[in-house]
Design an enzyme around this catalytic site. Sequence first.
Site, mmCIF file in Angstrom:
data_model
loop_
_atom_site.group_PDB
_atom_site.id
_atom_site.type_symbol
_atom_site.label_atom_id
_atom_site.label_comp_id
_atom_site.label_asym_id
_atom_site.label_seq_id
_atom_site.Cartn_x
_atom_site.Cartn_y
_atom_site.Cartn_z
ATOM 1 N N GLY A 144 0.833 -1.202 0.000
ATOM 2 C CA GLY A 144 0.000 0.000 0.000
ATOM 3 C C GLY A 144 0.871 1.257 0.000
ATOM 4 O O GLY A 144 1.914 1.284 0.656
ATOM 5 N N SER A 145 0.471 2.244 -0.766
ATOM 6 C CA SER A 145 1.189 3.526 -0.917
ATOM 7 C C SER A 145 2.452 3.419 -1.767
ATOM 8 O O SER A 145 3.212 4.394 -1.869
ATOM 9 C CB SER A 145 1.548 4.177 0.433
ATOM 10 O OG SER A 145 0.379 4.457 1.167
ATOM 11 N N GLY A 205 2.535 3.220 -4.928
ATOM 12 C CA GLY A 205 2.371 4.002 -6.163
ATOM 13 C C GLY A 205 1.688 3.254 -7.293
ATOM 14 O O GLY A 205 1.795 3.642 -8.460
ATOM 15 N N ASP A 225 -9.551 -1.858 -4.376
ATOM 16 C CA ASP A 225 -10.381 -0.961 -3.561
ATOM 17 C C ASP A 225 -11.824 -0.901 -4.066
ATOM 18 O O ASP A 225 -12.758 -0.751 -3.280
ATOM 19 C CB ASP A 225 -9.803 0.464 -3.556
ATOM 20 C CG ASP A 225 -8.595 0.573 -2.645
ATOM 21 O OD1 ASP A 225 -8.259 -0.431 -1.989
ATOM 22 O OD2 ASP A 225 -7.981 1.658 -2.604
HETATM 23 N N1 LIG Z 1 6.485 7.671 -8.575
HETATM 24 C C1 LIG Z 1 6.086 8.408 -7.538
HETATM 25 N N2 LIG Z 1 6.858 9.400 -7.085
HETATM 26 C C2 LIG Z 1 6.485 10.153 -6.017
HETATM 27 N N3 LIG Z 1 5.320 9.973 -5.327
HETATM 28 C C3 LIG Z 1 4.519 9.003 -5.731
HETATM 29 C C4 LIG Z 1 4.853 8.168 -6.854
HETATM 30 N N4 LIG Z 1 3.865 7.269 -7.022
HETATM 31 C C5 LIG Z 1 2.950 7.537 -6.054
HETATM 32 N N5 LIG Z 1 3.333 8.569 -5.295
HETATM 33 C C6 LIG Z 1 2.584 9.134 -4.149
HETATM 34 O O1 LIG Z 1 2.430 8.108 -3.179
HETATM 35 C C7 LIG Z 1 1.114 8.125 -2.624
HETATM 36 C C8 LIG Z 1 0.444 6.784 -2.861
HETATM 37 O O2 LIG Z 1 0.288 6.603 -4.262
HETATM 38 P P1 LIG Z 1 -0.784 5.606 -4.880
HETATM 39 O O3 LIG Z 1 -2.152 5.965 -4.424
HETATM 40 O O4 LIG Z 1 -0.518 5.593 -6.330
HETATM 41 O O5 LIG Z 1 -0.323 4.260 -4.193
HETATM 42 P P2 LIG Z 1 -1.043 2.832 -4.128
HETATM 43 O O6 LIG Z 1 0.022 1.817 -4.190
HETATM 44 O O7 LIG Z 1 -2.112 2.751 -5.177
HETATM 45 O O8 LIG Z 1 -1.701 2.892 -2.700
HETATM 46 P P3 LIG Z 1 -2.863 1.976 -2.049
HETATM 47 O O9 LIG Z 1 -2.495 0.547 -2.286
HETATM 48 O O10 LIG Z 1 -2.808 2.363 -0.608
HETATM 49 O O11 LIG Z 1 -4.156 2.371 -2.711
HETATM 50 C C9 LIG Z 1 0.379 9.303 -3.291
HETATM 51 O O12 LIG Z 1 0.465 10.397 -2.434
HETATM 52 C C10 LIG Z 1 1.180 9.546 -4.562
HETATM 53 O O13 LIG Z 1 1.135 10.892 -4.979
#
Ligand SMILES: Nc1ncnc2c1ncn2[C@@H]1O[C@H](COP(=O)(O)OP(=O)(O)OP(=O)(O)O)[C@@H](O)[C@H]1O
Length: 184
Positions: free
Chosen positions: A13-14, A16, A38
């Site tokens: 999670g988080s 990206g 989600d």
């Molecule tokens: N390549 C990147 N560089 C910098 N910040 C990033 C990058 N990718 C994502 N983020 C930041 O990290 C956070 C989480 O991104 P994201 O929602 O894409 O993650 P996720 O893996 O889909 O999370 P989750 O599984 O919790 O839904 C956001 O604030 C996003 O702006």
Amino acid sequence: MQTTKIILLNGVGSSGKTSLARALQAASKDVFLHVQMDAFLAMLPTRYLDDPDGFTFVSSTVEGKDVVSIHSGPVAQRAMLGMRHAIVALASEGNNLIVDEVLLGDEKNDYARLFEPFQLITVGVHCPLQVLEQRERQRGDRLVGLARWQYDKVHTGMTYGVTVNTSEATPEECAQVVLRALSS
Ligand SMILES: Nc1ncnc2c1ncn2[C@@H]1O[C@H](COP(=O)(O)OP(=O)(O)OP(=O)(O)O)[C@@H](O)[C@H]1O
């Protein structure tokens, strides 16, 4: 093998995944549907997001750090199994897919088997734990400690077609890496 393409994004999670999925959709000339776990979790009655039959989130402190473990009961497990088969149904109709997942256990084998008929590329979405925890704090809508619990589990036993590190590259740059790997 069918020509339908599946890009399976696996990461904590988080890490990206959602940002990368959106960048992939924008950069690819092919149409990809973004399948988010989600969206399936949102189908559950809200009370099952805090119920032993659904999902439970258990907070603890390990060596001074917050850790949040996730446990799933029969209702949650059935919903997630249904999700995997729904994903296959989408692909079987010719929809290219970006599947956004946090693979923690046995579902890794399930996906490998279910996705066999399709052109599959698995993408390891990596990010250092320190950066993940900083993102959890900044986001405000995520429990701090989820990433720490998932961190060692998600990539165990996985073989990837390509990996990206979202602490070193923008979503757009990561998308180019994935699209190059997909076309090679
Ligand atoms: N390549 C990147 N560089 C910098 N910040 C990033 C990058 N990718 C994502 N983020 C930041 O990290 C956070 C989480 O991104 P994201 O929602 O894409 O993650 P996720 O893996 O889909 O999370 P989750 O599984 O919790 O839904 C956001 O604030 C996003 O702006």
